[in-house]
Design a protein around this motif. Sequence first.
Motif, PDB file in Angstrom:
ATOM      1  N   HIS A 243       0.590  -1.150  -0.027  1.00  0.00           N
ATOM      2  CA  HIS A 243       0.247  -0.040  -0.120  1.00  0.00           C
ATOM      3  C   HIS A 243       0.984   0.954   0.566  1.00  0.00           C
ATOM      4  N   ASN A 245       0.943   4.695   0.822  1.00  0.00           N
ATOM      5  CA  ASN A 245       0.041   5.941   1.217  1.00  0.00           C
ATOM      6  C   ASN A 245      -0.014   7.372   0.394  1.00  0.00           C
ATOM      7  N   GLU A 249      -1.418   7.313   8.162  1.00  0.00           N
ATOM      8  CA  GLU A 249      -2.194   5.971   8.729  1.00  0.00           C
ATOM      9  C   GLU A 249      -1.751   5.346   9.889  1.00  0.00           C
ATOM     10  N   HIS A 290       4.163   0.392   2.209  1.00  0.00           N
ATOM     11  CA  HIS A 290       4.390  -0.839   3.378  1.00  0.00           C
ATOM     12  C   HIS A 290       4.224  -2.127   3.155  1.00  0.00           C
TER      13      HIS A 290
HETATM   14 FE   LIG Z   1      -1.316   2.307   4.453  1.00  0.00          FE
END
Ligand SMILES: [Fe+2]
Length: 326
Positions: A243, A245, A249, A290
């Motif tokens: 993912h 960002n 988060e 990540h």
């Molecule tokens: Fe994320």
Amino acid sequence: MTDTATLTSVSEPNEHGYRSFQLGGFTFDRDEHFVHIEWPTGRHVTPVEDFLKALMRDIAWNFFYGTVNFDSVIGTVNHYGNVDLFAGRFNDAYRKAELDHMENFDHDVIMGAFKDMLSDWTNDGFDPFAAPQETGSPYGVKHGDNEAAITRTRVTAQRMVGLPGDEKIRTDETHPINRMFADVDQSEPTIEVEPGYENDVASFNLFAYLSRSDVTWNPSIVSVCKESLYCPTTEEFILPIIHGNDRVEWFLQLSDEITWRVEDRETGAPRATVVMKAGDVAAMPADIRHQGYSSKRSMLLVWENGSAELPDLIATGQAPTVPVTW
Ligand SMILES: [Fe+2]
């Protein structure tokens, strides 16, 4: 990037029984083991199990926040209404060799194509949402389908789990306790509400709630307070996407342990390995990507700021990529 692409088409089944899909300049084909993807400047091959698990998340999370990398080459960027499909865009070597490619699609066009692909390529007995020990194999020639598994949607509270309208989201009938959480206390807290506040005051056992999650790496939404979304989830094995960002988060590790590989969002260069044990809290910056590893099924609270303004504020430097600077 080209203008919004709308060209999509589907072929007749190939010799393995699977249809091929075209999205603009991209074609997607699967055989018994692999997915083959081609675009005007390159081609890519990836194991079908990894691809279907990533495709499942991209669909179920509605392209999520920011970038969903299926692997180091293929993925999507959500612009909330339209979506980029890319190859090599966030891979330094592909960029330098000018083999990367990206096209923009109307949300409904790419979502429709992805859902058709997932439906056609998922065989009977394979659940792309499930942990490896809780599902069958995705491989081989086409045999049947698993529509019930792939049309699950994330469980979403309107206000908060426990409040009127959100009380019975998970029960023994719909969500039995997972094998990994057999020891989780199921007792619920007692709340004595002042008369007149029955509609506004409630509590629930979040650990018991999460022990009943039937999928992995799929956040539910247990409370909504303006733009603050509490999205806890249960994790086992590997997060099927990487993912990227577009906002900060927050992660609160509620049980067990997850190891996160953190990379630069643009290039994929390694930035950190973060080992989170029960009770640890981390803020993942807005400029990273990540992927998590969870040896035993664990509970993670993901806290999202759902504000639609954040990606632009961060991209233009008006908001920082980290929540605090020391
Ligand atoms: Fe994320």
